[in-house]
Design a protein around this motif. Sequence first.
Motif, PDB file in Angstrom:
ATOM      1  N   GLY A  34      -1.802  50.393 -13.452  1.00  0.00           N
ATOM      2  CA  GLY A  34      -0.330  50.470 -14.037  1.00  0.00           C
ATOM      3  C   GLY A  34       0.211  52.003 -14.112  1.00  0.00           C
ATOM      4  N   SER A  35       0.152  52.881 -13.417  1.00  0.00           N
ATOM      5  CA  SER A  35      -0.050  54.183 -13.882  1.00  0.00           C
ATOM      6  C   SER A  35       1.528  54.388 -13.749  1.00  0.00           C
ATOM      7  CB  SER A  35      -0.620  54.141 -12.662  1.00  0.00           C
ATOM      8  OG  SER A  35      -1.004  54.721 -11.495  1.00  0.00           O
ATOM      9  N   GLY A  36       2.198  53.380 -12.812  1.00  0.00           N
ATOM     10  CA  GLY A  36       3.763  53.663 -12.958  1.00  0.00           C
ATOM     11  C   GLY A  36       3.973  55.618 -12.539  1.00  0.00           C
ATOM     12  N   GLY A  55      -5.545  56.451 -10.663  1.00  0.00           N
ATOM     13  CA  GLY A  55      -4.251  55.375 -11.449  1.00  0.00           C
ATOM     14  C   GLY A  55      -4.485  54.584 -10.581  1.00  0.00           C
ATOM     15  N   ILE A  56      -4.537  52.788 -11.135  1.00  0.00           N
ATOM     16  CA  ILE A  56      -3.979  52.230  -9.917  1.00  0.00           C
ATOM     17  C   ILE A  56      -2.432  51.236 -10.113  1.00  0.00           C
ATOM     18  CG2 ILE A  56      -5.288  49.926  -9.192  1.00  0.00           C
ATOM     19  CD1 ILE A  56      -7.477  50.193  -9.985  1.00  0.00           C
ATOM     20  N   GLU A  57      -1.926  51.172  -8.431  1.00  0.00           N
ATOM     21  CA  GLU A  57      -0.306  50.666  -9.183  1.00  0.00           C
ATOM     22  C   GLU A  57       0.042  50.411  -7.973  1.00  0.00           C
ATOM     23  OE1 GLU A  57       2.476  50.784 -11.555  1.00  0.00           O
ATOM     24  OE2 GLU A  57       3.063  49.983  -9.705  1.00  0.00           O
ATOM     25  N   LEU A  58       0.236  49.002  -8.093  1.00  0.00           N
ATOM     26  CA  LEU A  58       1.395  48.461  -7.609  1.00  0.00           C
ATOM     27  C   LEU A  58       2.113  48.503  -6.386  1.00  0.00           C
ATOM     28  CD1 LEU A  58       0.733  45.045  -6.196  1.00  0.00           C
ATOM     29  CD2 LEU A  58       0.901  44.112  -8.571  1.00  0.00           C
ATOM     30  N   SER A  59       3.137  49.167  -6.954  1.00  0.00           N
ATOM     31  CA  SER A  59       4.303  49.326  -6.466  1.00  0.00           C
ATOM     32  C   SER A  59       3.427  50.493  -5.371  1.00  0.00           C
ATOM     33  CB  SER A  59       5.388  50.198  -7.584  1.00  0.00           C
ATOM     34  OG  SER A  59       5.955  50.877  -6.789  1.00  0.00           O
ATOM     35  N   ARG A  60       4.429  50.460  -3.914  1.00  0.00           N
ATOM     36  CA  ARG A  60       3.920  51.432  -3.169  1.00  0.00           C
ATOM     37  C   ARG A  60       4.994  52.645  -3.878  1.00  0.00           C
ATOM     38  NH1 ARG A  60       4.437  51.699   3.598  1.00  0.00           N
ATOM     39  NH2 ARG A  60       2.332  53.481   3.421  1.00  0.00           N
ATOM     40  N   ASP A  84      -3.680  46.360  -5.590  1.00  0.00           N
ATOM     41  CA  ASP A  84      -3.646  45.305  -7.147  1.00  0.00           C
ATOM     42  C   ASP A  84      -5.059  46.069  -8.336  1.00  0.00           C
ATOM     43  OD1 ASP A  84      -3.787  43.538  -8.984  1.00  0.00           O
ATOM     44  OD2 ASP A  84      -3.904  42.186  -7.169  1.00  0.00           O
ATOM     45  N   ALA A  85      -4.899  46.488  -8.968  1.00  0.00           N
ATOM     46  CA  ALA A  85      -6.001  46.580  -9.929  1.00  0.00           C
ATOM     47  C   ALA A  85      -7.376  45.240 -10.561  1.00  0.00           C
ATOM     48  CB  ALA A  85      -5.400  46.819 -11.460  1.00  0.00           C
ATOM     49  N   ARG A  86      -6.187  43.968 -10.565  1.00  0.00           N
ATOM     50  CA  ARG A  86      -7.178  43.284 -10.757  1.00  0.00           C
ATOM     51  C   ARG A  86      -8.472  43.040 -10.014  1.00  0.00           C
ATOM     52  NH1 ARG A  86      -3.902  38.526 -15.112  1.00  0.00           N
ATOM     53  NH2 ARG A  86      -5.621  37.659 -13.638  1.00  0.00           N
ATOM     54  N   ARG A  87      -7.688  43.108  -9.181  1.00  0.00           N
ATOM     55  CA  ARG A  87      -8.793  42.715  -7.079  1.00  0.00           C
ATOM     56  C   ARG A  87      -9.720  44.128  -7.349  1.00  0.00           C
ATOM     57  NH1 ARG A  87      -5.850  42.194  -1.480  1.00  0.00           N
ATOM     58  NH2 ARG A  87      -7.881  41.444  -0.653  1.00  0.00           N
ATOM     59  N   ARG A 118       0.374  38.544 -16.196  1.00  0.00           N
ATOM     60  CA  ARG A 118      -0.052  39.306 -16.616  1.00  0.00           C
ATOM     61  C   ARG A 118      -1.603  39.623 -16.471  1.00  0.00           C
ATOM     62  NH1 ARG A 118       1.867  37.494 -22.834  1.00  0.00           N
ATOM     63  NH2 ARG A 118       3.727  37.593 -22.908  1.00  0.00           N
ATOM     64  N   ILE A 119      -1.503  41.079 -16.495  1.00  0.00           N
ATOM     65  CA  ILE A 119      -2.623  41.580 -16.145  1.00  0.00           C
ATOM     66  C   ILE A 119      -4.260  40.937 -17.446  1.00  0.00           C
ATOM     67  CG2 ILE A 119      -2.641  43.853 -17.582  1.00  0.00           C
ATOM     68  CD1 ILE A 119      -3.232  44.047 -13.738  1.00  0.00           C
ATOM     69  N   PHE A 120      -3.747  41.085 -18.966  1.00  0.00           N
ATOM     70  CA  PHE A 120      -4.476  40.743 -19.843  1.00  0.00           C
ATOM     71  C   PHE A 120      -4.996  39.322 -20.063  1.00  0.00           C
ATOM     72  CE2 PHE A 120      -4.117  45.273 -21.526  1.00  0.00           C
ATOM     73  CZ  PHE A 120      -5.296  45.657 -21.853  1.00  0.00           C
ATOM     74  N   LEU A 179       3.390  60.062 -23.213  1.00  0.00           N
ATOM     75  CA  LEU A 179       1.793  59.615 -22.742  1.00  0.00           C
ATOM     76  C   LEU A 179       2.503  58.725 -21.539  1.00  0.00           C
ATOM     77  CD1 LEU A 179      -0.854  58.488 -23.415  1.00  0.00           C
ATOM     78  CD2 LEU A 179       0.495  56.341 -24.764  1.00  0.00           C
ATOM     79  N   THR A 180       3.517  58.680 -21.121  1.00  0.00           N
ATOM     80  CA  THR A 180       3.920  57.737 -19.842  1.00  0.00           C
ATOM     81  C   THR A 180       5.110  58.279 -19.985  1.00  0.00           C
ATOM     82  OG1 THR A 180       4.008  55.239 -20.588  1.00  0.00           O
ATOM     83  CG2 THR A 180       1.951  56.271 -20.084  1.00  0.00           C
ATOM     84  N   HIS A 181       6.278  57.779 -19.111  1.00  0.00           N
ATOM     85  CA  HIS A 181       7.560  57.892 -18.850  1.00  0.00           C
ATOM     86  C   HIS A 181       8.346  56.488 -19.981  1.00  0.00           C
ATOM     87  CE1 HIS A 181       6.679  59.683 -15.100  1.00  0.00           C
ATOM     88  NE2 HIS A 181       8.479  60.104 -15.660  1.00  0.00           N
ATOM     89  N   PHE A 182       7.392  55.146 -19.762  1.00  0.00           N
ATOM     90  CA  PHE A 182       7.467  54.017 -20.267  1.00  0.00           C
ATOM     91  C   PHE A 182       7.914  54.171 -21.965  1.00  0.00           C
ATOM     92  CE2 PHE A 182       9.495  49.554 -18.521  1.00  0.00           C
ATOM     93  CZ  PHE A 182       9.479  50.465 -17.793  1.00  0.00           C
TER      94      PHE A 182
HETATM   95  C1  LIG Z   1       6.191  48.768 -17.688  1.00  0.00           C
HETATM   96  S1  LIG Z   1       5.801  49.387 -16.195  1.00  0.00           S
HETATM   97  C2  LIG Z   1       4.712  51.121 -16.769  1.00  0.00           C
HETATM   98  C3  LIG Z   1       4.643  51.287 -16.150  1.00  0.00           C
HETATM   99  C4  LIG Z   1       3.402  53.329 -16.882  1.00  0.00           C
HETATM  100  N1  LIG Z   1       2.054  52.170 -17.063  1.00  0.00           N
HETATM  101  C5  LIG Z   1       4.184  53.357 -18.184  1.00  0.00           C
HETATM  102  O1  LIG Z   1       3.843  53.400 -19.190  1.00  0.00           O
HETATM  103  O2  LIG Z   1       5.100  54.238 -18.170  1.00  0.00           O
HETATM  104  C6  LIG Z   1       4.182  48.836 -15.820  1.00  0.00           C
HETATM  105  C7  LIG Z   1       3.526  49.262 -14.310  1.00  0.00           C
HETATM  106  O3  LIG Z   1       2.317  48.029 -13.899  1.00  0.00           O
HETATM  107  C8  LIG Z   1       2.396  47.864 -11.981  1.00  0.00           C
HETATM  108  N2  LIG Z   1       1.379  46.987 -12.230  1.00  0.00           N
HETATM  109  C9  LIG Z   1       1.682  45.792 -12.427  1.00  0.00           C
HETATM  110  N3  LIG Z   1       0.504  44.981 -11.936  1.00  0.00           N
HETATM  111  C10 LIG Z   1      -0.036  45.311 -11.524  1.00  0.00           C
HETATM  112  C11 LIG Z   1      -1.851  45.864 -10.519  1.00  0.00           C
HETATM  113  N4  LIG Z   1      -2.011  44.298 -10.708  1.00  0.00           N
HETATM  114  N5  LIG Z   1      -2.899  46.434 -10.562  1.00  0.00           N
HETATM  115  C12 LIG Z   1      -2.267  47.485 -10.904  1.00  0.00           C
HETATM  116  N6  LIG Z   1      -0.207  47.750 -11.521  1.00  0.00           N
HETATM  117  C13 LIG Z   1       0.313  46.866 -11.506  1.00  0.00           C
HETATM  118  C14 LIG Z   1       3.677  47.577 -12.205  1.00  0.00           C
HETATM  119  O4  LIG Z   1       3.911  47.752 -10.832  1.00  0.00           O
HETATM  120  C15 LIG Z   1       4.136  49.016 -13.292  1.00  0.00           C
HETATM  121  O5  LIG Z   1       4.287  50.244 -12.248  1.00  0.00           O
END
Ligand SMILES: C[S@@+](CC[C@H](N)C(=O)[O-])C[C@H]1O[C@@H](n2cnc3c(N)ncnc32)[C@H](O)[C@@H]1O
Length: 211
Positions: A34-36, A55-60, A84-87, A118-120, A179-182
């Motif tokens: 979820g590298s955002g 980084g694996i990120e779901l949003s294109r 999709d990181a899980r897959r 949720r990822i976890f 660390l990250t944008h969030f």
């Molecule tokens: C709340 S944002 C946090 C982004 C970044 N890690 C940060 O801290 O700025 C969560 C991110 O996880 C991505 N995400 C959610 N489920 C995911 C998945 N299954 N595989 C990859 N990315 C995923 C979302 O698209 C989103 O960009």
Amino acid sequence: MMTDPTTPLVEAIDGQLDWDGLFETEAERELEVGSGKGLFLLNAGQRHPEVQFVGIELSRKYARRSAERLARNGLKNVRVVWGDARRLIALQVPDRAVRAVHVYFPDPWWKKRHRKRRIFDAGFVKQVARVLKDQGRLEIATDVESYFEEIRELLRSDACFEERPADDPLQPQHDLDYLTHFERKYRIEGRPIYRARYVRRSGPCSEEPQP
Ligand SMILES: C[S@@+](CC[C@H](N)C(=O)[O-])C[C@H]1O[C@@H](n2cnc3c(N)ncnc32)[C@H](O)[C@@H]1O
């Protein structure tokens, strides 16, 4: 899997990923889930040119934008995978392939009916144990205390992981030194941030996970 030669973007939304072919050279690898918008990948890639970051990120949209920014900064040791990181972790990342997995501000999916997104969960934790090298790190940060406690409980009940003290937050030297944008957004707002580090115990530690 498709790779755009002009950016470090790898399109793996179809679930296929050539893990070994991501880079032309061999080096230690770290994975971000979820590298955002890609700030961790940018800063970590610049600080550690000897390490390969994936980084694996779901949003294109985010995957593409962060890859473009990495390309503008000339980073050769970072890839952003749209998927999709899980897959992808379960099916495409080999055993013992990375020395660290980073999960920062995973989506909390507040609505009960969305919780399964949720990822976890226990399966994800087992996959992380499978892909980490012995003594590899799992690094976590979130602003959601209840989710943080759930994650800690999952990791406590998995024999593969030992908790270690997390690093203190950076003292930012400039506007993007976070660390990250969030993390940046929430620190500026003064919200509490919960951080944890786990180390994968050496050797076999639990049953092999089913993909
Ligand atoms: C709340 S944002 C946090 C982004 C970044 N890690 C940060 O801290 O700025 C969560 C991110 O996880 C991505 N995400 C959610 N489920 C995911 C998945 N299954 N595989 C990859 N990315 C995923 C979302 O698209 C989103 O960009």
